[in-house]
Scaffold this active site. Structure first.
Site, PDB file in Angstrom:
ATOM      1  CG  ASP A  96      -2.131   0.736   1.183  1.00 28.37           C
ATOM      2  OD1 ASP A  96      -2.122   1.784   0.500  1.00 28.37           O
ATOM      3  OD2 ASP A  96      -3.124   0.333   1.819  1.00 28.37           O
ATOM      4  CG  ASP A 196      -3.930   6.109   0.946  1.00 29.65           C
ATOM      5  OD1 ASP A 196      -4.869   5.384   1.301  1.00 29.65           O
ATOM      6  OD2 ASP A 196      -3.678   7.209   1.469  1.00 29.65           O
ATOM      7  CD  GLU A 246      -8.600   5.144  -0.797  1.00 28.53           C
ATOM      8  OE1 GLU A 246      -9.436   4.976   0.083  1.00 28.53           O
ATOM      9  OE2 GLU A 246      -7.532   5.740  -0.591  1.00 28.53           O
ATOM     10  CG  HIS A 320      -8.392  -0.019   5.757  1.00 26.24           C
ATOM     11  ND1 HIS A 320      -8.354  -0.244   4.388  1.00 26.24           N
ATOM     12  CD2 HIS A 320      -7.836   1.192   5.944  1.00 26.24           C
ATOM     13  CE1 HIS A 320      -7.800   0.795   3.801  1.00 26.24           C
ATOM     14  NE2 HIS A 320      -7.471   1.692   4.718  1.00 26.24           N
ATOM     15  CG  ASP A 321     -10.596   3.535   4.922  1.00 27.87           C
ATOM     16  OD1 ASP A 321      -9.977   3.588   5.998  1.00 27.87           O
ATOM     17  OD2 ASP A 321     -10.061   3.748   3.809  1.00 27.87           O
TER      18      ASP A 321
HETATM   19  C1  GLC Z   1      -7.250   6.180   2.438  1.00 24.54           C
HETATM   20  C2  GLC Z   1      -7.036   5.053   3.425  1.00 24.54           C
HETATM   21  C3  GLC Z   1      -7.450   5.533   4.779  1.00 24.54           C
HETATM   22  C4  GLC Z   1      -6.564   6.702   5.142  1.00 24.54           C
HETATM   23  C5  GLC Z   1      -6.591   7.793   4.064  1.00 24.54           C
HETATM   24  C6  GLC Z   1      -5.477   8.763   4.244  1.00 24.54           C
HETATM   25  O1  GLC Z   1      -8.572   6.548   2.321  1.00 24.54           O
HETATM   26  O2  GLC Z   1      -7.736   3.912   3.003  1.00 24.54           O
HETATM   27  O3  GLC Z   1      -7.388   4.518   5.740  1.00 24.54           O
HETATM   28  O4  GLC Z   1      -6.999   7.244   6.350  1.00 24.54           O
HETATM   29  O5  GLC Z   1      -6.441   7.262   2.780  1.00 24.54           O
HETATM   30  O6  GLC Z   1      -4.237   8.176   3.962  1.00 24.54           O
END
Ligand code: GLC
Length: 543
Positions: A96, A196, A246, A320-321
């Site tokens: 990641d 990310d 993402e 995880h979010d």
């Molecule tokens: C993404 C991650 C999350 C994190 C954010 C900032 O959304 O999945 O867990 O808090 O990025 O890095």
């Protein structure tokens, strides 16, 4: 570039997966210890969320060193063992990469604070007086997106926590550093990457106030983002590898751009529109039951739209979010098993690459925490305060968190009925969900009717059927909010997938020629084509 159409990815949140040394935190040797479980499930790749040195203000998404292992998760040797042992089982590792921002503990940021001009240019510092931030933008975790540094007389941008400083991608030296990090991990035998919030990396040329929103329209899918991704992939030497971006608040057009193989950007994208259908007025913290019509419309738009543009979706409900899908879109009480299976099948048979988040294959539920002391997540703790400032009572704020907190997805993986669900012999860093005694791997692995066995079948089916991997897709019954239905077909085969999204029986008018079709998959023992679907029933027919 290919789309990795026959592959399935399993996401691991190492902190909550398996603790090998009893300190209450999951770790890398803990992942190695469970590789046989993952091989038996049949997954091809493991995406590990960050285990790099970090102050853990945002659970590792605040990276202080991109090329090392945080001692609380193990050593570089432990990671090398994991890579090797996974490889022996035909499993590749995906790391990641948090490249939109670094922790303020990163050496680059420290040197910037110490006054080194070179490193100030790695971040987005702006001159200004202490009273007025450069713009009115809002951080995604609440509060202003700028932080003042009195010693420098400058503000820096942080779209997330104040300890997560945004990198300046306009600076070629930053882009070169990040590409080198990819080369480093590729050299270690890493097989792919998850990037990310990578559609936020390209900021506007000038920073101005947003009179209509929180600022996101200025930096989401920003002006140079496609060029930067092409450059990163080329310079990082990762063109043939599996990659997923993402994408925060993105558009279909951009996701086609990110994933059309002709553009040499990414293999696939995560988009989140389908996970906002229970946000009232788009506000995550305003509760509403899922809008099923919207959910269906979004699936149809993104599935058919990405197909038309030769793009590729990552398919997912959980990470995880996110709160747990079965608690959110299913019925975790009366129809727990049926709805967990239906939700799995609904996305695994679509066009794209499925992602399974640890414990989803067991039907793990939300945590059902009742006290603020049980929460760990920085966003949840911030909003607990903000919601009460906005007038919610403490009880209301807790109810909102119980439904929306990211910690719902971060409770320990449930391995068995023992203490702490078999996750640790110590005190877990976060409590086990209240379903820990009943929902766990030990009960499900040998049970042919379990949610686990159903997921195993879904993974196997993708490998067996080309039509699932690469068939075309079209959605049916757009006006029936209760029934998610689509057709998949190629030159040889045709599938019809019907999902009852509700807890009541729904009538189905099967399209012509499907009345006598064979059953490929169902979540009720006596599945057969008929005139109705039972609560949360899924039926996949083939002909
Ligand atoms: C993404 C991650 C999350 C994190 C954010 C900032 O959304 O999945 O867990 O808090 O990025 O890095």
């Amino acid at each position: 570039m290919e789309h990795f159409q026959d592959k399935v990815v399993y996401q691991i949140y190492p902190k909550s997966f398996f603790d090998s040394n009893g300190d209450g935190l999951g770790d890398l040797p803990g992942v190695t210890a469970k590789l046989d479980y993952l091989r038996d499930l049949g997954v091809d790749y493991l995406w590990l969320t960050p285990f790099f040195p970090s102050p853990q203000r945002d659970n590792g998404y605040d990276v202080a060193d991109y090329r090392a292992v945080d001692p609380r998760f193990g050593t570089m040797q432990d990671l090398e063992t994991l890579i090797r042992e996974a490889d022996r089982r035909g499993i590749g590792l995906m790391l990641d990469m948090v490249f939109n921002h670094t922790s303020t503990e990163h050496a680059w940021f420290r040197r910037a604070l110490a006054g080194e001009k070179k490193y100030q240019d790695y971040y987005l510092f702006r001159e200004g007086g202490p009273d007025k931030p450069p713009t009115n933008w809002v951080s995604k975790f609440g509060g202003p997106a700028w932080q003042y540094v009195p010693a420098l007389g400058k503000w820096y941008l942080h779209l997330f926590d104040v300890t997560q400083a945004d990198l300046n991608w306009e600076n070629p030296a930053v882009r070169a550093e990040l590409a080198e990090i990819l080369r480093f991990w590729k050299g270690k035998g890493i097989k792919g990457f998850r990037f990310d919030v990578v559609n936020l990396i390209s900021k506007p040329a000038a920073f101005v106030d947003d009179d209509r929103g929180d600022g996101r329209r200025f930096y989401t899918d920003g002006r140079n983002v496609h060029r930067y991704l092409q450059e990163l992939v080329a310079a990082g030497g990762i063109g043939g590898m599996i990659t997923v971006g993402e994408m925060s608040s993105t558009t279909l057009e951009n996701c086609i751009g990110y994933t059309d193989p002709a553009n040499h950007e990414l293999t696939m994208t995560f988009s989140f529109h389908h996970l906002k259908v229970d946000y009232k007025n788009g506000d995550k913290w305003a509760l509403m039951p899922p809008d099923r019509s919207q959910l269906k419309a979004l699936f149809a738009r993104w599935q058919e739209g990405m197909q038309a543009g030769n793009g590729w979706n990552a398919l997912f409900w959980c990470n995880h979010d996110q709160p747990r899908a079965v608690s959110r879109f299913g019925d975790e009480g009366r129809y727990w098993k049926e709805s967990a299976k239906m939700l799995g099948a609904a996305i695994h048979l679509m066009r794209g690459t499925p992602y399974i988040y640890q414990g989803e294959e067991l039907g793990m539920t939300n945590a059902h925490f009742t006290a603020i002391s049980q929460y760990r997540d920085v966003e949840s703790l911030n909003y607990y305060r903000i919601l009460q400032q906005q007038g919610e009572t403490e009880a209301q704020a807790l109810e909102t968190l119980a439904r929306r907190s990211r910690d719902n997805g971060r409770t320990p993986m449930q391995w068995d009925a023992g203490p702490n669900a078999g996750f640790t012999t110590g005190t877990p860093w976060i409590g086990v969900a209240d379903t820990g005694k009943t929902i766990h791997a030990a009960a499900e692995v040998g049970d042919p009717d379990s949610v686990y066995s159903f997921y195993k079948r879904l993974i196997a089916l993708r490998k067996e059927r080309r039509v699932i991997q690469s068939g075309r897709i079209a959605f049916l019954f757009p006006d029936n909010p209760d029934l998610l239905a689509y057709r998949r077909w190629d030159a040889q085969d045709e599938l019809l997938v019907l999902c009852n999204l509700t807890g009541h029986t729904v009538p189905v008018a099967l399209p012509g020629g499907w009345q006598n079709a064979g059953v490929l998959l169902g979540n009720y023992p006596d599945a057969a084509p008929g005139k109705t679907l039972r609560p949360y029933e899924v039926l996949a027919l083939e002909r």
